[in-house]
Design a protein around this motif. Structure first.
Motif, PDB file in Angstrom:
ATOM      1  N   ALA A   1       0.827  -1.214   0.000  1.00 40.64           N
ATOM      2  CA  ALA A   1       0.000   0.000   0.000  1.00 40.64           C
ATOM      3  C   ALA A   1       0.857   1.258   0.000  1.00 40.64           C
ATOM      4  O   ALA A   1       0.557   2.231  -0.708  1.00 40.64           O
ATOM      5  N   MET A   2       1.934   1.271   0.793  1.00 41.48           N
ATOM      6  CA  MET A   2       2.814   2.441   0.832  1.00 41.48           C
ATOM      7  C   MET A   2       3.568   2.612  -0.480  1.00 41.48           C
ATOM      8  O   MET A   2       3.743   3.732  -0.973  1.00 41.48           O
ATOM      9  N   VAL A   3       4.020   1.505  -1.026  1.00 37.59           N
ATOM     10  CA  VAL A   3       4.768   1.557  -2.282  1.00 37.59           C
ATOM     11  C   VAL A   3       3.889   2.109  -3.397  1.00 37.59           C
ATOM     12  O   VAL A   3       4.321   2.933  -4.214  1.00 37.59           O
ATOM     13  N   ILE A   4       2.641   1.684  -3.427  1.00 36.19           N
ATOM     14  CA  ILE A   4       1.699   2.174  -4.445  1.00 36.19           C
ATOM     15  C   ILE A   4       1.504   3.673  -4.291  1.00 36.19           C
ATOM     16  O   ILE A   4       1.535   4.433  -5.268  1.00 36.19           O
TER      17      ILE A   4
ATOM     18  N   VAL B   1       1.227  -3.105 -10.586  1.00 41.95           N
ATOM     19  CA  VAL B   1       2.189  -2.231  -9.917  1.00 41.95           C
ATOM     20  C   VAL B   1       3.596  -2.802 -10.023  1.00 41.95           C
ATOM     21  O   VAL B   1       4.564  -2.072 -10.244  1.00 41.95           O
ATOM     22  N   ALA B   2       3.733  -4.131  -9.882  1.00 37.91           N
ATOM     23  CA  ALA B   2       5.045  -4.762 -10.014  1.00 37.91           C
ATOM     24  C   ALA B   2       5.616  -4.509 -11.408  1.00 37.91           C
ATOM     25  O   ALA B   2       6.813  -4.254 -11.567  1.00 37.91           O
ATOM     26  N   THR B   3       4.759  -4.566 -12.423  1.00 36.65           N
ATOM     27  CA  THR B   3       5.207  -4.313 -13.788  1.00 36.65           C
ATOM     28  C   THR B   3       5.658  -2.870 -13.957  1.00 36.65           C
ATOM     29  O   THR B   3       6.688  -2.588 -14.580  1.00 36.65           O
ATOM     30  N   LEU B   4       4.897  -1.913 -13.384  1.00 34.07           N
ATOM     31  CA  LEU B   4       5.274  -0.506 -13.467  1.00 34.07           C
ATOM     32  C   LEU B   4       6.630  -0.268 -12.807  1.00 34.07           C
ATOM     33  O   LEU B   4       7.493   0.443 -13.357  1.00 34.07           O
TER      34      LEU B   4
END
Length: 575
Positions: A306-309, A339-342
């Motif tokens: 959540a923080m990483v996003i 998100v991992a792909t981004l």
């Protein structure tokens, strides 16, 4: 004799240069702080709100506070000391001072209510608490009370204590308060304790002494204390360092709450063990975090998805120089594929997913940095033996089959605090060795990587915080309008899951009590992360033939119909 099962198959993909076994040094956590203060006396240990605390000054404050705890407050080896504060250097000083005095820390969530704190005090036997001034009102009712939920002394700090200058504007307004001028008997000032400059007694702690007693809830609704020694904390800490190739010149961003194992181990203990620098945030602020990474050339950050996003959604994240960030890791929830792909395509970063629990001092499984799999718990790390077993027969299952994840390793707690019944349910013997039952349902693939499937225990995982429905339901039944209640977890894009209450009102209250009334009432009586964020009134709850509420059926229905929630959670927004 075990065959080449998937729990050994992962050795074929083991990170190069990482030993399979773990040798834990026969020292305490404080040993590393003392050594690093000699090695790097002028090096920044903590950077906080524009101020810097060197290793030499950090050790000085730890020692004089330990002396005050011993000489003035009567803290002795084996005692438990409650610690309740938001992130700040004072948390670190208090934590290591209690350990230096020979005591164990009982870290509690700053959102805890007075009744919740009363349980922690009563169960742990703590008689001294160290608390931030913004949280004093929650703890004061326990001071000098009759009975076993009573504190003899409080040591109170402000978030500016111990800093050579006042903090800059990055300190939230709610954290700018000062310790009150007039204090009741038994309440002591952190600043006065530092000024007293007591020398601590000669160190007596051993690696196997109780060091930290974090509480985790259970399916019965009663929190349980996890007994961690210096050895178990260091086993997790040092294994993670070696697995990820970390070193003393690293700069860590610390924003995950320090009372929680994720923040405590990755944001505090690990960098201090390495002799690295901690860039500490008092509360989560995504825009501020982006600025700090660039300004201080942060290299390592451990955070829940959540923080990483939030961080990479900031407009500044697209323009600031974030090239120093080399390792991004975390757990508590799976990182969404998009998100991992981004992260990979736009920033060249792989989110190193890992798996651990309060009972394992955080680090247990991890993906190899160079060969990770997404939405994966990773593989057992140095010295860890994990298996997938049938939850009933306890027979080991073949690859692909879902069962309970059980584990053993040097980071596993010794026991639950004074709770033999919980120990009997949590530990089993396989092949003559003791394993901990995680309560998580998982499967392992042909390459030995583990994947979460479900939870054997009934639990909601909100941003890595465990919420046990039985505990919340028990509190809800105290509401005069509630006839029946069932707590379920529903999907939340930011938190992983969020708490939803399915409620049947008493006939006379129908139409007079709103969903928001229930939410507001709940937040007054339990920590915000536990309180329902969603409420749905129902005419009745489905039950089995024996009268038990069919919570699995309700949860499946609610998860299937739930709309993703995108509002910030209380713990993420700092409210």
């Amino acid at each position: 004799m075990r065959q080449d099962t998937p729990t050994l198959a992962h050795h074929r993909y083991w990170p190069r240069g990482v030993p399979h076994a773990l040798r834990v040094p026969q020292v305490t956590l404080n040993h590393y702080l003392e050594v690093n203060a000699v090695r790097y006396p002028d090096k920044p240990a903590i950077v906080f709100c524009g101020q810097t605390l060197s290793y030499a000054e950090l050790l000085r404050q730890v020692n004089v506070l330990a002396g005050y705890l011993q000489h003035t407050l009567g803290v002795a080896r084996g005692d438990r000391v409650l610690l309740m504060s938001q992130n700040g250097p004072q948390f670190v000083v208090a934590y290591y001072a209690a350990l230096r005095s020979g005591a164990a820390i009982v870290p509690v969530n700053p959102m805890s209510t007075t009744p919740e704190l009363g349980f922690y005090v009563r169960d742990s036997g703590a008689r001294v608490a160290m608390v931030a001034c913004d949280l004093l009102t929650q703890v004061l009712p326990l001071l000098g009370q009759e009975g076993d939920a009573s504190l003899k002394h409080l040591l109170v700090h402000s978030y500016a204590d111990g800093l050579s200058q006042g903090p800059d504007d990055s300190l939230p307004e709610a954290m700018r308060g000062e310790v009150p001028v007039a204090l009741p008997a038994g309440v002591h000032r952190f600043a006065d304790a530092l000024a007293a400059a007591h020398a601590p007694l000669a160190g007596e702690s051993s690696p196997d002494d109780l060091a930290v007693l974090p509480y985790t809830s259970g399916t019965t609704g009663h929190p349980k204390g996890c007994c961690h020694s210096h050895r178990t904390l260091l086993a997790s800490n040092l294994a993670s360092q070696v697995w990820r190739g970390l070193h003393g010149d690293a700069v860590f961003l610390c924003v995950a709450p320090l009372f929680h194992m994720l923040g405590m181990q990755n944001g505090m203990n690990m960098p201090l063990t390495l002799g690295a620098t901690i860039v500490m945030m008092p509360r989560w602020n995504a825009a501020q975090a982006v600025e700090l990474v660039e300004r201080h050339r942060v290299t390592v950050w451990t955070a829940p998805p959540a923080m990483v996003i939030d961080f990479f959604a900031q407009p500044d994240a697209q323009t600031r120089d974030l090239s120093s960030l080399a390792l991004l890791s975390g757990g508590g929830a799976a990182m969404p594929e998009a998100v991992a792909t981004l992260l990979s395509e736009r920033f060249g970063l792989q989110y190193n997913e890992a798996y651990g629990l309060s009972e394992t001092a955080a680090f247990l499984h991890a993906n190899p940095v160079a060969r990770g799999k997404r939405q994966c718990l990773g593989m057992p790390t140095q010295g860890v033996d994990s298996r997938i077993v049938d939850p009933v027969s306890l027979q080991e299952l073949p690859p692909g089959e879902v069962g309970e994840l059980v584990t053993r390793g040097e980071q596993v707690m010794s026991s639950y605090w004074c709770n033999p019944q919980a120990d009997a349910a949590a530990f089993i013997e396989l092949d003559g060795r003791r394993y901990f039952r995680t309560g998580d349902l998982a499967h392992v693939d042909e390459e030995g990587y583990f994947f979460m499937r479900d939870r054997l225990k009934r639990m909601v995982n909100a941003s890595g915080f465990k919420v046990w429905p039985a505990e919340v339901e028990s509190a809800l039944y105290e509401h005069p309008a509630i006839h029946e209640a069932c707590i379920v977890g529903v999907p939340d894009e930011r938190r992983g899951e969020t708490v939803k209450a399915l409620i049947v009102l008493k006939p006379e209250h129908r139409g007079h009590v709103s969903e928001q009334d229930i939410i507001d009432w709940s937040r007054q009586r339990m920590a915000v992360y536990k309180a329902p964020r969603l409420v749905r009134f129902m005419e009745s709850l489905p039950k089995s033939g024996t009268g038990k509420i069919l919570w699995r059926e309700l949860q499946a229905a609610e998860q299937g119909s739930a709309s993703p929630i995108t509002e910030p959670s209380p713990e993420e927004s700092g409210s």
